[in-house]
Design a protein around this motif. Sequence first.
Motif, PDB file in Angstrom:
ATOM      1  N   GLY A 148       0.915  -1.123   0.037  1.00 17.17           N
ATOM      2  CA  GLY A 148       0.044   0.046  -0.027  1.00 17.17           C
ATOM      3  C   GLY A 148       0.935   1.320   0.102  1.00 17.17           C
ATOM      4  N   GLY A 149       0.108   2.465  -0.403  1.00 20.92           N
ATOM      5  CA  GLY A 149       1.142   3.595  -0.125  1.00 20.92           C
ATOM      6  C   GLY A 149       0.136   4.912  -0.726  1.00 20.92           C
ATOM      7  N   LEU A 150       0.765   5.936  -1.095  1.00 20.04           N
ATOM      8  CA  LEU A 150       0.159   7.045  -1.621  1.00 20.04           C
ATOM      9  C   LEU A 150       0.376   7.207  -3.072  1.00 20.04           C
ATOM     10  CD1 LEU A 150      -1.238   9.822  -1.304  1.00 20.04           C
ATOM     11  CD2 LEU A 150       0.990  10.741  -0.710  1.00 20.04           C
ATOM     12  N   VAL A 151      -0.612   7.231  -3.930  1.00 18.12           N
ATOM     13  CA  VAL A 151      -0.420   7.345  -5.230  1.00 18.12           C
ATOM     14  C   VAL A 151      -1.360   8.428  -5.609  1.00 18.12           C
ATOM     15  CG1 VAL A 151      -1.895   5.536  -5.906  1.00 18.12           C
ATOM     16  CG2 VAL A 151      -0.203   6.042  -7.383  1.00 18.12           C
ATOM     17  N   GLN A 152      -1.077   9.182  -6.997  1.00 23.15           N
ATOM     18  CA  GLN A 152      -1.773   9.949  -7.486  1.00 23.15           C
ATOM     19  C   GLN A 152      -3.067   9.214  -8.538  1.00 23.15           C
ATOM     20  OE1 GLN A 152       0.557  12.727  -9.678  1.00 23.15           O
ATOM     21  NE2 GLN A 152       0.572  14.375  -8.216  1.00 23.15           N
ATOM     22  N   ALA A 153      -4.029   9.859  -8.543  1.00 16.47           N
ATOM     23  CA  ALA A 153      -4.993   9.410  -9.485  1.00 16.47           C
ATOM     24  C   ALA A 153      -4.357   9.008 -10.815  1.00 16.47           C
ATOM     25  CB  ALA A 153      -6.049  10.560  -9.592  1.00 16.47           C
ATOM     26  N   GLY A 154      -4.758   7.825 -11.331  1.00 18.29           N
ATOM     27  CA  GLY A 154      -4.316   7.454 -12.697  1.00 18.29           C
ATOM     28  C   GLY A 154      -3.257   6.556 -12.385  1.00 18.29           C
ATOM     29  N   GLY A 155      -2.645   6.508 -11.228  1.00 16.42           N
ATOM     30  CA  GLY A 155      -1.380   5.717 -10.964  1.00 16.42           C
ATOM     31  C   GLY A 155      -1.815   4.358 -10.713  1.00 16.42           C
ATOM     32  N   SER A 156      -0.817   3.353 -10.429  1.00 15.85           N
ATOM     33  CA  SER A 156      -0.867   2.073 -10.197  1.00 15.85           C
ATOM     34  C   SER A 156      -0.329   1.630  -8.851  1.00 15.85           C
ATOM     35  CB  SER A 156      -0.231   1.306 -11.344  1.00 15.85           C
ATOM     36  OG  SER A 156      -0.928   1.294 -12.550  1.00 15.85           O
ATOM     37  N   LEU A 157      -0.720   0.414  -8.216  1.00 12.00           N
ATOM     38  CA  LEU A 157      -0.043   0.022  -7.209  1.00 12.00           C
ATOM     39  C   LEU A 157      -0.240  -1.579  -7.220  1.00 12.00           C
ATOM     40  CD1 LEU A 157      -1.022   2.154  -3.980  1.00 12.00           C
ATOM     41  CD2 LEU A 157       1.264   1.653  -4.839  1.00 12.00           C
ATOM     42  N   ARG A 158       0.586  -2.466  -6.820  1.00 10.16           N
ATOM     43  CA  ARG A 158       0.295  -3.911  -6.563  1.00 10.16           C
ATOM     44  C   ARG A 158       0.364  -4.142  -5.127  1.00 10.16           C
ATOM     45  NH1 ARG A 158       3.581  -9.218  -9.018  1.00 10.16           N
ATOM     46  NH2 ARG A 158       4.980  -8.439  -7.161  1.00 10.16           N
ATOM     47  N   LEU A 159      -0.635  -4.710  -4.816  1.00  5.67           N
ATOM     48  CA  LEU A 159      -0.618  -5.154  -3.360  1.00  5.67           C
ATOM     49  C   LEU A 159      -0.318  -6.822  -3.428  1.00  5.67           C
ATOM     50  CD1 LEU A 159      -4.022  -3.586  -2.177  1.00  5.67           C
ATOM     51  CD2 LEU A 159      -1.724  -2.919  -2.019  1.00  5.67           C
ATOM     52  N   SER A 160       0.390  -6.992  -2.214  1.00  2.09           N
ATOM     53  CA  SER A 160       0.623  -8.580  -2.031  1.00  2.09           C
ATOM     54  C   SER A 160      -0.019  -8.965  -0.753  1.00  2.09           C
ATOM     55  CB  SER A 160       2.227  -8.592  -1.726  1.00  2.09           C
ATOM     56  OG  SER A 160       2.876  -8.327  -3.224  1.00  2.09           O
ATOM     57  N   CYS A 161       0.023 -10.342  -0.672  1.00  8.28           N
ATOM     58  CA  CYS A 161      -0.771 -10.928   0.577  1.00  8.28           C
ATOM     59  C   CYS A 161      -0.028 -12.318   0.829  1.00  8.28           C
ATOM     60  CB  CYS A 161      -2.187 -10.944   0.726  1.00  8.28           C
ATOM     61  SG  CYS A 161      -2.781 -11.917   2.153  1.00  8.28           S
ATOM     62  N   ALA A 162       1.049 -12.259   1.707  1.00  8.05           N
ATOM     63  CA  ALA A 162       1.797 -13.442   1.948  1.00  8.05           C
ATOM     64  C   ALA A 162       1.074 -14.362   2.908  1.00  8.05           C
ATOM     65  CB  ALA A 162       3.363 -13.006   2.195  1.00  8.05           C
ATOM     66  N   ALA A 163       0.852 -15.803   2.633  1.00 11.07           N
ATOM     67  CA  ALA A 163       0.301 -16.577   3.561  1.00 11.07           C
ATOM     68  C   ALA A 163       1.193 -17.597   4.092  1.00 11.07           C
ATOM     69  CB  ALA A 163      -0.786 -17.393   2.854  1.00 11.07           C
ATOM     70  N   SER A 164       1.139 -17.802   5.360  1.00 14.12           N
ATOM     71  CA  SER A 164       1.837 -19.012   6.138  1.00 14.12           C
ATOM     72  C   SER A 164       0.896 -19.733   7.013  1.00 14.12           C
ATOM     73  CB  SER A 164       2.944 -17.946   7.192  1.00 14.12           C
ATOM     74  OG  SER A 164       2.076 -17.301   8.033  1.00 14.12           O
ATOM     75  N   GLY A 165       1.352 -21.001   7.326  1.00 22.65           N
ATOM     76  CA  GLY A 165       0.594 -21.810   8.223  1.00 22.65           C
ATOM     77  C   GLY A 165      -0.171 -22.888   7.235  1.00 22.65           C
ATOM     78  N   ARG A 166      -1.122 -23.138   7.259  1.00 21.40           N
ATOM     79  CA  ARG A 166      -1.590 -24.441   6.324  1.00 21.40           C
ATOM     80  C   ARG A 166      -1.415 -24.156   4.825  1.00 21.40           C
ATOM     81  NH1 ARG A 166      -5.779 -27.209   9.023  1.00 21.40           N
ATOM     82  NH2 ARG A 166      -5.758 -28.656   7.349  1.00 21.40           N
ATOM     83  N   THR A 167      -1.564 -25.109   4.206  1.00 17.84           N
ATOM     84  CA  THR A 167      -1.334 -25.200   2.602  1.00 17.84           C
ATOM     85  C   THR A 167      -2.331 -24.074   1.857  1.00 17.84           C
ATOM     86  OG1 THR A 167      -0.885 -27.568   2.669  1.00 17.84           O
ATOM     87  CG2 THR A 167      -1.195 -26.709   0.500  1.00 17.84           C
ATOM     88  N   PHE A 168      -1.443 -23.200   1.361  1.00 22.48           N
ATOM     89  CA  PHE A 168      -2.216 -21.856   0.804  1.00 22.48           C
ATOM     90  C   PHE A 168      -2.912 -22.321  -0.347  1.00 22.48           C
ATOM     91  CE2 PHE A 168      -2.483 -17.649  -0.687  1.00 22.48           C
ATOM     92  CZ  PHE A 168      -2.461 -17.637  -1.715  1.00 22.48           C
TER      93      PHE A 168
END
Length: 124
Positions: free
Chosen positions: A9-29
Amino acid sequence: QVQLAESGGGLVQAGGSLRLSCAASGRTFSYYDMGWFRQAPGKGRDFVARVARNNIITRYADSVRGRFFVSRDNAENTVYLQMNNLKPEDTAVYYCAAAPTTYNGASPSEYPYWGQGTQVTVSS
């Protein structure tokens, strides 16, 4: 049980792009359907996108379809949300969630496991 941690996450101007990631641990993803939700200040938690365990079946909220793309890498235990052409109304805390199975994957109540969230702010 699975533990989830969002990043990107973060701050971005309108029209821009971001890529969110979600890392999982524990039981088989790969056993879990994965969802992305968001919550703006003073509002409820809204569905954004969902990807099934097989990384083939996806679903999107109307408000993001064609701009956001969800994918997962089962080998890396990670789910992604690519967000393009961001708008100020996309500003929210974004959460990933996991469920052993979902009906349509669009309701928060379907997901027993949640990350802590990552803030996305889009300036106009």
